[in-house]
Design a protein around this motif. Structure first.
Motif, short mmCIF file in Angstrom:
data_model
loop_
_atom_site.label_atom_id
_atom_site.label_comp_id
_atom_site.label_asym_id
_atom_site.label_seq_id
_atom_site.Cartn_x
_atom_site.Cartn_y
_atom_site.Cartn_z
N ASN A 115 85.02 34.39 67.52
CA ASN A 115 85.93 34.28 68.65
C ASN A 115 86.47 35.61 69.16
N THR A 143 89.78 32.08 76.76
CA THR A 143 90.91 32.07 75.84
C THR A 143 91.47 30.65 75.76
N LYS A 161 92.36 33.87 69.58
CA LYS A 161 92.54 33.77 71.03
C LYS A 161 93.65 34.69 71.53
#
Length: 259
Positions: A115, A143, A161
């Motif tokens: 991520n 995001t 995120k």
């Protein structure tokens, strides 16, 4: 006139629900695609099922975003075919559920790797190709509301995120002098992932928390991404466009009538 005709677009996590929606949106506007996903069989199935994708100029790559070698292989494939992309959408993301006290180091690093680390590496590598070839390209990172509102069982996802949001702004500052734009989209709840399955009851409960009364559909986040990558957004960089039906506006609960 198709807005992205002759544009070359890289999309990670392209076999997933949101990734395939994004791919179809760009293909529908004439873009050539490089579709990346670790699940090569699911990627090929998406191509076979979609008339839009199957008719587009498409290259595919089975990318393990936790592997530096695999990431470099993806970059090399794009460089060989195109010299440079015009657009990169860092869409891939994983969100396993695990309490912090039960979480292993491996689980933590895997989520941060896919991520956050992978978008860092890909943005760095692809922006170098853009600079070398004089491409005034753009990046969009996916995001989440979790970047500012963590939830129990998803701390690693929320941290990744939050980091991606800051990385978006930092890259936007550093790449602005090359006229390369970097933005983010924060999409709303979109059920249908084969990686993280949810029940119908969960979908119903989540829908009740969304002010506009529905989950995110095939055009919501993709249209926002198309806008950010278009000439219409040529003066926009370093920002996050929230497309979540009002979920991030605050706690949503219908008023209870008094007896």
């Amino acid at each position: 006139m198709m807005e992205f005709a002759k544009k070359r677009v890289v999309i990670t996590g392209a076999a997933g629900v949101l990734g395939s929606w994004i791919a179809e949106a760009f293909a529908g506007q004439g873009a050539a695609l490089c579709l990346s996903d670790i699940r090569s069989d699911a990627l090929e199935a998406r191509l076979a099922q979609s008339s839009i994708l199957s008719s587009a100029t498409t290259i595919v790559h089975a990318t393990d975003l936790t592997s530096n070698d695999s990431i470099q292989s993806l970059v090399s494939l794009v460089e060989t075919h195109w010299k440079s992309p015009d657009v990169v959408v860092n869409n891939a993301g994983i969100y396993p559920s695990r309490l912090l006290m039960d979480m292993t180091n491996e689980e933590w690093h895997q989520v941060l790797g896919v991520n956050l680390d992978a978008p860092f590496q890909l943005t760095k590598a692809f922006s170098r190709l853009m600079i070398d070839t004089g491409i005034k390209g753009c990046f969009v990172n996916m995001t989440s509301l979790s970047a500012t509102r963590p939830r129990v069982g998803a701390a690693h996802y929320a941290v990744s995120k939050a980091g991606l949001s800051m990385l978006t702004r930092a890259f936007a500052l550093e790449l602005a002098r090359h006229e390369i734009r970097v933005n983010a989209v924060s999409p709303g709840f979109a059920p249908g992932s084969h990686v993280s399955l949810v029940s119908e009851d969960y979908v119903a409960a989540m829908t009740q928390t969304i002010p506009l009364g529905r989950t995110s559909g095939p055009k919501d986040a993709p249209e926002a991404i198309l806008f950010l990558c278009s000439e219409r957004a040529s003066y926009i960089t370093g920002t996050t466009l929230v497309v979540d039906g009002g979920s991030s506006a605050g706690n949503y609960q219908l008023p209870v009538s008094k007896p």
